[in-house]
Scaffold this active site. Structure first.
Site, PDB file in Angstrom:
ATOM      1  N   ASN A 154       0.802  -1.234   0.000  1.00 21.10           N
ATOM      2  CA  ASN A 154       0.000   0.000   0.000  1.00 21.10           C
ATOM      3  C   ASN A 154       0.833   1.281   0.000  1.00 21.10           C
ATOM      4  OD1 ASN A 154       0.682  -0.674   2.696  1.00 21.10           O
ATOM      5  ND2 ASN A 154      -0.935   0.658   3.447  1.00 21.10           N
ATOM      6  N   GLY A 230       2.089  -5.994   7.173  1.00 17.41           N
ATOM      7  CA  GLY A 230       1.161  -6.636   6.248  1.00 17.41           C
ATOM      8  C   GLY A 230      -0.102  -7.047   6.979  1.00 17.41           C
ATOM      9  N   THR A 232      -2.978  -9.257   9.067  1.00 19.37           N
ATOM     10  CA  THR A 232      -2.949  -9.972  10.347  1.00 19.37           C
ATOM     11  C   THR A 232      -2.831 -11.479  10.145  1.00 19.37           C
ATOM     12  OG1 THR A 232      -4.123  -8.197  11.462  1.00 19.37           O
ATOM     13  CG2 THR A 232      -4.330 -10.391  12.435  1.00 19.37           C
ATOM     14  N   THR A 234      -1.355 -13.074   7.657  1.00 18.81           N
ATOM     15  CA  THR A 234       0.043 -13.371   7.303  1.00 18.81           C
ATOM     16  C   THR A 234       0.933 -13.239   8.539  1.00 18.81           C
ATOM     17  OG1 THR A 234      -0.438 -12.269   5.203  1.00 18.81           O
ATOM     18  CG2 THR A 234       1.846 -12.860   5.610  1.00 18.81           C
ATOM     19  N   GLU A 252       3.629  -5.224  12.232  1.00 19.13           N
ATOM     20  CA  GLU A 252       2.734  -4.081  12.009  1.00 19.13           C
ATOM     21  C   GLU A 252       1.622  -4.583  11.107  1.00 19.13           C
ATOM     22  OE1 GLU A 252       4.836  -0.513  11.014  1.00 19.13           O
ATOM     23  OE2 GLU A 252       5.951  -0.601  12.891  1.00 19.13           O
ATOM     24  N   CYS A 286      -3.304   1.583   6.254  1.00 20.17           N
ATOM     25  CA  CYS A 286      -3.721   0.847   7.448  1.00 20.17           C
ATOM     26  C   CYS A 286      -4.327   1.787   8.491  1.00 20.17           C
ATOM     27  CB  CYS A 286      -2.528   0.108   8.028  1.00 20.17           C
ATOM     28  SG  CYS A 286      -1.131   1.202   8.332  1.00 20.17           S
ATOM     29  N   GLU A 466       7.810   0.363  16.694  1.00 19.00           N
ATOM     30  CA  GLU A 466       8.989   0.903  16.032  1.00 19.00           C
ATOM     31  C   GLU A 466       8.863   2.421  16.074  1.00 19.00           C
ATOM     32  OE1 GLU A 466      10.590  -1.123  12.563  1.00 19.00           O
ATOM     33  OE2 GLU A 466       9.275  -2.831  12.929  1.00 19.00           O
TER      34      GLU A 466
HETATM   35  P1  NAD Z   1       0.119  -9.359   3.048  1.00 16.80           P
HETATM   36  O1  NAD Z   1       0.142  -9.847   4.446  1.00 16.80           O
HETATM   37  O2  NAD Z   1      -0.650 -10.114   2.045  1.00 16.80           O
HETATM   38  O3  NAD Z   1       1.594  -9.244   2.449  1.00 16.80           O
HETATM   39  C1  NAD Z   1       2.606  -8.476   3.077  1.00 16.80           C
HETATM   40  C2  NAD Z   1       3.962  -9.033   2.685  1.00 16.80           C
HETATM   41  O4  NAD Z   1       4.116 -10.343   3.243  1.00 16.80           O
HETATM   42  C3  NAD Z   1       4.161  -9.186   1.185  1.00 16.80           C
HETATM   43  O5  NAD Z   1       5.490  -8.862   0.860  1.00 16.80           O
HETATM   44  C4  NAD Z   1       3.906 -10.676   0.973  1.00 16.80           C
HETATM   45  O6  NAD Z   1       4.534 -11.209  -0.156  1.00 16.80           O
HETATM   46  C5  NAD Z   1       4.502 -11.252   2.241  1.00 16.80           C
HETATM   47  N1  NAD Z   1       4.004 -12.586   2.622  1.00 16.80           N
HETATM   48  C6  NAD Z   1       2.789 -13.136   2.342  1.00 16.80           C
HETATM   49  N2  NAD Z   1       2.724 -14.377   2.882  1.00 16.80           N
HETATM   50  C7  NAD Z   1       3.901 -14.608   3.510  1.00 16.80           C
HETATM   51  C8  NAD Z   1       4.424 -15.701   4.257  1.00 16.80           C
HETATM   52  N3  NAD Z   1       3.722 -16.810   4.468  1.00 16.80           N
HETATM   53  N4  NAD Z   1       5.675 -15.602   4.763  1.00 16.80           N
HETATM   54  C9  NAD Z   1       6.390 -14.473   4.572  1.00 16.80           C
HETATM   55  N5  NAD Z   1       5.955 -13.403   3.871  1.00 16.80           N
HETATM   56  C10 NAD Z   1       4.713 -13.469   3.353  1.00 16.80           C
HETATM   57  O7  NAD Z   1      -0.366  -7.843   3.144  1.00 16.80           O
HETATM   58  P2  NAD Z   1      -0.688  -6.851   1.948  1.00 16.80           P
HETATM   59  O8  NAD Z   1      -1.975  -7.291   1.340  1.00 16.80           O
HETATM   60  O9  NAD Z   1       0.521  -6.681   1.124  1.00 16.80           O
HETATM   61  O10 NAD Z   1      -0.903  -5.471   2.744  1.00 16.80           O
HETATM   62  C11 NAD Z   1      -2.115  -5.065   3.265  1.00 16.80           C
HETATM   63  C12 NAD Z   1      -2.159  -5.304   4.754  1.00 16.80           C
HETATM   64  O11 NAD Z   1      -1.067  -4.649   5.390  1.00 16.80           O
HETATM   65  C13 NAD Z   1      -3.397  -4.714   5.392  1.00 16.80           C
HETATM   66  O12 NAD Z   1      -3.914  -5.625   6.315  1.00 16.80           O
HETATM   67  C14 NAD Z   1      -2.888  -3.474   6.104  1.00 16.80           C
HETATM   68  O13 NAD Z   1      -3.647  -3.049   7.201  1.00 16.80           O
HETATM   69  C15 NAD Z   1      -1.536  -3.927   6.520  1.00 16.80           C
HETATM   70  N6  NAD Z   1      -0.668  -2.791   6.792  1.00 16.80           N
HETATM   71  C16 NAD Z   1      -0.327  -2.514   8.097  1.00 16.80           C
HETATM   72  C17 NAD Z   1       0.461  -1.413   8.384  1.00 16.80           C
HETATM   73  C18 NAD Z   1       0.860  -1.077   9.792  1.00 16.80           C
HETATM   74  O14 NAD Z   1       1.726  -0.235   9.966  1.00 16.80           O
HETATM   75  N7  NAD Z   1       0.272  -1.691  10.807  1.00 16.80           N
HETATM   76  C19 NAD Z   1       0.913  -0.605   7.346  1.00 16.80           C
HETATM   77  C20 NAD Z   1       0.539  -0.918   6.040  1.00 16.80           C
HETATM   78  C21 NAD Z   1      -0.241  -2.018   5.770  1.00 16.80           C
END
Ligand code: NAD
Length: 485
Positions: A154, A230, A232, A234, A252, A286, A466
């Site tokens: 994002n 990413g 929750t 994952t 996060e 997020c 962080e």
């Molecule tokens: P995602 O969890 O699908 O993917 C995030 C990353 O993890 C990607 O690089 C993906 O390839 C990797 N990944 C996926 N499966 C994995 C595994 N089994 N092992 C290791 N790595 C793996 O998330 P997304 O769809 O890319 O992002 C959206 C999500 O991120 C939303 O839920 C959003 O709220 C969250 N987010 C949180 C913050 C925060 O600061 N809390 C900031 C931005 C986004």
């Protein structure tokens, strides 16, 4: 003539190298729905190569004086600034966000991540204590080793650099795994790192999917630290895989943030900012406030005002300066978000505006993943649409009568990432902010970011913090050394 697509390669030891398997997949331009780059489909073999580079580099980088490390970080920041427009255009094309948002928020914040942590490591002191007659203790901060930095789609460059900057500032080396949906600006960053004089192997990028490259990083027995941003679900998988290996992890994760509007607020300011906190980056932040609660005396006026403002927002070509909402990141994500609009109807909600593709898009954007800003009323806090993270330009509005009631709604969530409160009453500001279960609470503002402050989520929005000293604590091990008198 067909334009040749860009082929991205991994970045290991300051060199661009193809994936060991030779396999690539396509990444799409969200505004057009067409492929625009080939991404390495990296596997554990690529992670092994990156690990070899990063662990060799660690021997020297961890001992490099902090002033030298800081000088390189400052240069990285300057080079990002110098290429601001190029980075912004790439981020917009790759992610779907309006170029103006990338130019004013994502890319400048990426540069400031490096600048902040460069300064931060120069001015720190550690604890020490005199044990009279016994000895003297002091703390040594040690880099942890090779870190896995896994980031989402994002805010691609912004969130990746939020990890890289403190990680290498503290003397660690890194293997980054950007989201498979948005690899472009991470790829561009590689040339900046090299030009800034970052020694080979300090930062390596392994591109690919979560299951291919991400999981290999998480399961690697010699990587002691994982910073993950990413979803929750994952995050839970990563914690499950890494816990038996006792890795340091920072999580996060997702959010379903409340935006609480009291009747005594500055109405215009609350409305203006709510438009942004609802729809900025197509609602794919997020920290977006997707659950809006409005005190009953101003409820109708606020709903009408927000609907009027949402209808004025320009959805379309992300490359135009006056575009407010670009495209959602992928077809699958568009379908997921639209699925929640359908669910809202089934749950008894009223779609006040949006909920569909905009009608008047130019032909080149006909297959793009656009969605009008969507406002839903008539749902209760128990509905799935009001409880689950949608992560798109979709908000719900619900009325409340008392402070106690709305604090209950805000906290009745599995998530606890952020919250906004709108009121001019100072005592209420402190009371409500104090009662909210979220890592960040904004009063009469949104998305203000102070890099010195802790950032992270409560409950299923994350583990750890962080920012400022908290990043230093995460990216270092603290050792107490006691010298006998
Ligand atoms: P995602 O969890 O699908 O993917 C995030 C990353 O993890 C990607 O690089 C993906 O390839 C990797 N990944 C996926 N499966 C994995 C595994 N089994 N092992 C290791 N790595 C793996 O998330 P997304 O769809 O890319 O992002 C959206 C999500 O991120 C939303 O839920 C959003 O709220 C969250 N987010 C949180 C913050 C925060 O600061 N809390 C900031 C931005 C986004």
């Amino acid at each position: 003539m067909l334009k040749q697509m860009l082929t991205i390669n991994n970045f290991i030891n300051n060199e661009h190298v193809p994936p060991v398997s030779g396999q690539y997949f396509d990444t799409y331009e969200p505004a057009k729905g067409t492929p625009h780059a080939h991404i390495p489909d990296s596997t554990p073999a690529d992670v092994d190569l990156a690990f070899a580079a990063a662990s060799t580099a660690f021997q020297t980088w961890s001992k490099t004086p902090r002033a030298q490390r800081a000088a390189i970080l400052y240069r990285i920041a300057d080079l990002i600034d110098a290429r601001l427009d190029e980075f912004a255009r790439a981020e917009s094309k790759d992610q779907g966000k309006p170029v103006e948002l990338a130019r004013t928020v994502d890319i400048p914040r990426a540069a400031s991540n490096f600048r902040f942590f460069a300064g931060r490591i120069l001015h720190g002191v550690e604890e020490s204590g005199d044990l009279a007659g016994v000895g003297f203790s002091y703390v040594q901060r040690m880099p942890v080793g090779v870190a896995a930095l896994i980031s989402p789609w994002n805010l691609p460059l912004y969130l990746l650099t939020w990890k890289i900057a403190p990680c290498i500032a503290c003397g660690n080396t890194a293997i980054c795994k950007p989201s498979e949906f948005t690899s472009l600006t991470a790829y561009m960053l590689c040339s900046v790192l090299k030009e800034a004089g970052l020694p080979a192997g300090v930062v390596n990028m392994v591109f690919g999917t979560g299951l291919g490259a991400g999981q290999a990083l998480v399961e690697h027995p010699k990587i002691p630290l994982i910073s993950f941003t990413g979803g929750t679900v994952t995050g839970a998988k990563i914690l499950t895989a890494s816990a038996p290996l006792f890795k340091k992890t920072s999580m996060e994760l997702g959010g379903k943030n409340a935006n609480i509007v009291f009747a005594d607020c500055d109405f215009e300011q609350a409305l203006r900012t709510t438009v942004r906190s609802s729809f900025a980056n197509q609602g794919e932040i997020c920290l977006c406030g997707s659950r809006i609660f409005v005190e009953r005396p101003i409820y109708e006026r606020f709903v009408r005002g927000l609907v009027d403002e949402a209808r004025k927002l320009k959805v379309g070509d992300p490359a135009l300066k006056d575009t407010n909402l670009g495209a959602l990141v992928s077809k699958e994500h568009w379908q997921k978000v639209v699925g929640y609009v359908d669910l809202a109807k089934k749950e008894g909600g009223t779609i006040e505006c949006g909920g569909k593709r905009p009608e008047a898009l130019q032909p080149e954007f006909e297959n793009g993943y656009f969605l009008e800003p969507t406002i839903i009323t008539g749902l209760t806090p128990q509905c799935r649409v009001m409880r689950e993270e949608i992560f798109g330009p979709v908000v719900t509005i619900y009325p409340f009568d008392t402070e106690e009631e709305v604090v209950g709604y805000a906290n009745d969530s599995n998530y606890g990432l952020s919250c906004s409160i709108w009121t001019e009453n100072g005592r209420r500001q402190r009371r409500v902010a104090g009662a909210i279960q979220a890592g960040t609470v904004w009063v009469n503002t949104w998305m203000a970011r102070d890099l010195r402050m802790p950032f992270g989520g409560m409950k299923q929005s994350g583990l750890g913090r962080e920012g400022g000293n908290h990043s230093l604590d995460f990216y270092t091990e603290l050792k107490t050394i006691c010298l006998a008198d």
